[in-house]
Enzyme design. Structure first.
Site, mmCIF file in Angstrom:
data_model
loop_
_atom_site.group_PDB
_atom_site.id
_atom_site.type_symbol
_atom_site.label_atom_id
_atom_site.label_comp_id
_atom_site.label_asym_id
_atom_site.label_seq_id
_atom_site.Cartn_x
_atom_site.Cartn_y
_atom_site.Cartn_z
ATOM 1 N N HIS A 141 -9.099 -0.205 1.904
ATOM 2 C CA HIS A 141 -7.651 -0.213 1.678
ATOM 3 C C HIS A 141 -7.216 1.157 1.155
ATOM 4 O O HIS A 141 -6.845 1.314 -0.009
ATOM 5 C CB HIS A 141 -7.285 -1.316 0.689
ATOM 6 N N HIS A 143 -4.723 4.434 1.510
ATOM 7 C CA HIS A 143 -3.534 5.121 2.012
ATOM 8 C C HIS A 143 -3.872 6.609 2.088
ATOM 9 O O HIS A 143 -4.141 7.236 1.061
ATOM 10 C CB HIS A 143 -2.343 4.910 1.076
ATOM 11 N N LYS A 224 -3.262 -3.360 10.778
ATOM 12 C CA LYS A 224 -2.682 -3.739 9.493
ATOM 13 C C LYS A 224 -1.284 -4.290 9.739
ATOM 14 O O LYS A 224 -0.466 -3.670 10.422
ATOM 15 C CB LYS A 224 -2.591 -2.513 8.575
ATOM 16 N N HIS A 226 1.971 -5.430 7.507
ATOM 17 C CA HIS A 226 2.526 -5.220 6.165
ATOM 18 C C HIS A 226 3.966 -5.698 6.147
ATOM 19 O O HIS A 226 4.719 -5.462 7.090
ATOM 20 C CB HIS A 226 2.450 -3.734 5.808
ATOM 21 N N HIS A 253 -1.002 -7.749 4.584
ATOM 22 C CA HIS A 253 -0.204 -7.772 3.350
ATOM 23 C C HIS A 253 0.999 -8.630 3.704
ATOM 24 O O HIS A 253 1.906 -8.185 4.395
ATOM 25 C CB HIS A 253 0.185 -6.335 2.971
ATOM 26 N N HIS A 279 -5.413 -7.630 -1.209
ATOM 27 C CA HIS A 279 -4.955 -7.969 -2.572
ATOM 28 C C HIS A 279 -4.487 -9.424 -2.654
ATOM 29 O O HIS A 279 -3.311 -9.726 -2.868
ATOM 30 C CB HIS A 279 -3.886 -7.014 -3.083
ATOM 31 N N HIS A 327 7.106 0.955 -3.175
ATOM 32 C CA HIS A 327 7.860 0.225 -2.161
ATOM 33 C C HIS A 327 9.323 0.637 -2.105
ATOM 34 O O HIS A 327 10.170 -0.110 -1.622
ATOM 35 C CB HIS A 327 7.696 -1.284 -2.366
ATOM 36 N N ASP A 367 -6.385 0.492 -2.652
ATOM 37 C CA ASP A 367 -4.947 0.661 -2.422
ATOM 38 C C ASP A 367 -4.522 2.049 -2.889
ATOM 39 O O ASP A 367 -3.493 2.234 -3.543
ATOM 40 C CB ASP A 367 -4.137 -0.427 -3.117
#
Length: 573
Positions: A141, A143, A224, A226, A253, A279, A327, A367
């Site tokens: 995970h 980024h 992925k 999300h 996610h 998560h 976010h 993450d």
């Protein structure tokens, strides 16, 4: 015949069968189950390097040439901690892969030498006596926001990075996606000189199956989905259709706000198909408040991200600010604040501790820079194990030491993420035939600061002192890149993991890069039962009003800790 005391033997050769070793400043101890390099009844022929020691010509070093099969490197007398056991052994490396685990030396003068561990004049030695060896960590995970994250990962013992991103773009700061062939091509090129294995996730938040197939041919190893791009049941089902036909994994996610459906609707859309649940506790995102119930399903491969590990008095407070940044939220907007607060629940964070210790959450990840710290995957895994040892005592089957717990927790960042992504044939454990991605630890610093990080047989990172000093150890001793991290060496010691479709479509030839492109194995049909030491399926329920969590009918009472090992004792900042 003269005998050595256990203390004297450990000082000379490292601990042996029946000895216990404390892991850093934790309450965890491991007991050596077997000594393949020497020990009781076999002492006298241990492979030890140095002045007046064994590994000299016509003694422990024989005449076998590399062409005749001698290993390139032997790690002597190391304590291996892996999902399959706690053993002491010599480890042979040849052509960047593990070739033998057993006793090394010269069979002309020694008994019991493993045929693949015959030390010759072309063999290098790494002294593992008194040290611990684990497999290089795998973070599923990541980024890809800042290039410096690679150094942080390596310095902590993580050697495989799976995720997505294109730098500090808003899409990458929030989601682990490298979208499309153009971005994938230059990101592969950008990481060519980084001594880590790489795997990119494509964007699965689409109803366009053709787009997903294009991304497979362009080099993603999985997808992925999300919520920031859209995580509706229809999108999940469509992406899983493509995963089923191609063999790749889907990481999800899910929908925190429950806009398009509740957790049961997502489970219905998955329809029993294999899924990597990111998560799963929910603070990092996912159906509020009950995404954590996914740990009860056999087709879900559940993971944690490390900022909630373990539950401390600071965990909840720091998460609100992290959420706002990651976010793209505004604390002045009531709806944004409500979104953030719905994700941070002390009860589910507390349950996450226990579910890890039960083996119900199988994977640990970071993450990285998006509500997680890439350099703390390993550290926080062992902090969680320590907290659970203090709270719950020995696991069933452990008595004098914590071998089962150690095997359970090391699997969370080595073999299990490898199995989830279909790369366990190459990485994830200390086993013959796999890439020699190995981490050497001084037990006093285990989990915090690796002594050496070996990448594909080459030393890529190490604790190293002043380069102008007369010896390697004068301060400041810092984790520094070594020769395996320089020049074109990373292209020889690391690989890019991609879909089989990418290799068949000629991607390696089109890109013309130096490192190997290795196809993953099919992830379809894999279940919780494939998660080594972490296959529990407890019944987990979350009360919709109070967020109270029960595990197999027992209420979880949050008990955040105020003090942890592997913390200020090891780090100034």
């Amino acid at each position: 015949m003269p005998e050595l005391s256990r203390t004297a033997y450990a000082d000379l050769f490292g601990p042996t069968t029946g000895d216990r070793v404390r892991l850093a400043d934790t309450d965890l101890f491991v007991e050596i189950e077997e000594d393949r390099s020497g020990g009781p009844g076999r002492s006298g022929d241990e492979a030890v390097f140095g002045g007046g020691k064994v590994l000299r010509e016509s003694m422990g070093q024989g005449r076998t040439t590399r062409a005749q099969g001698a290993p390139d490197t032997v790690i002597t007398g190391a304590l291996i901690i892996d999902h399959w056991g706690i053993v002491k052994a010599d480890i042979g490396i040849r052509d960047g892969r593990i070739t033998g685990i057993g006793k090394a030396g010269n069979p002309d003068t020694m008994d019991g030498v493993h045929p693949d561990l015959v030390i010759g004049p072309e063999t290098e030695i790494v002294a593992g006596n008194g040290k611990i060896v684990t497999a290089g960590g795998i973070d599923t995970h990541v980024h890809f926001i800042a290039p410096g994250a690679v150094d942080e990962a390596l310095a902590s013992g993580v050697t495989t990075l799976i995720g997505g991103g294109t730098g500090p773009a808003e899409g990458s700061k929030a989601t682990t996606v490298t979208p499309g062939a153009w971005h994938l091509a230059w990101m592969f090129a950008a990481l060519e000189s980084s001594p880590v294995n790489i795997g990119f996730l494509g964007k699965g938040s689409t109803m366009s199956k053709e787009s997903m197939r294009d991304q497979l041919r362009a080099g993603v190893l999985g997808f992925k989905i999300h919520e920031d791009w859209g995580a509706t049941p229809a999108v999940i089902s469509a992406c899983l259709d493509v995963c089923e036909e191609s063999g790749v994994q889907l990481a999800v996610h899910s929908d925190t706000l429950n806009e398009a459906g509740f957790v049961g609707d997502t489970f219905d859309a998955v329809a029993g198909r294999t899924l990597h649940a990111f998560h799963v506790e929910g603070a990092g995102g996912g159906h509020a408040p009950d995404m954590i119930t996914a740990v009860s399903l056999p087709n879900m491969l559940p993971a944690s991200t490390n900022p909630t590990r373990p539950h401390t008095v600071n965990t909840v407070e720091e998460h609100l600010d992290m959420l706002m940044v990651c976010h793209h939220l505004n604390p002045a907007v009531p709806e944004d604040l409500a979104f953030a607060e719905s994700r941070i629940r002390p009860s589910t964070i507390a349950a996450e501790d226990i579910l890890h210790d039960m083996g119900a959450i199988s994977i640990m990840s970071s993450d990285a820079q998006a509500m997680g710290r890439i350099g703390e995957v390993i550290l926080r895994t062992w902090q969680t194990a320590h907290v659970m040892k203090r709270r719950r005592g020995f696991l069933p089957g452990d008595t004098r030491a914590d071998n089962l717990r150690a095997r359970r927790y090391v699997a969370k960042y080595t073999i299990n993420p490898a199995v989830a992504q279909g790369i366990e044939h190459e990485v994830g454990s200390v086993e013959t035939g796999k890439l020699a991605d190995l981490v050497l630890w001084d037990p006093r610093f285990f989990g915090a600061k690796p002594q050496l990080v070996i990448k594909g047989g080459q030393i890529a990172y190490a604790q190293m002192g002043d380069a102008n000093a007369s010896i390697p150890t004068p301060q400041p001793v810092l984790p520094r890149p070594m020769y395996g991290a320089l020049g074109t060496a990373p292209a020889t010691n690391s690989v890019n993991f991609v879909s089989e479709q990418a290799v068949e479509d000629g991607l390696p030839e089109r890109l013309g890069l130096g490192r190997a492109f290795v196809p993953i194995r099919s992830t379809r049909g894999r279940t919780k039962a494939d998660m080594r030491q972490n296959d529990a399926l407890p019944r987990v329920e979350v009360a919709a009003d109070s967020f109270a969590v029960t595990i197999d009918g027992e209420l979880v009472e949050p008990a955040p800790v105020t003090e942890l090992p592997l913390a200020q004792r090891y780090f100034l900042f």
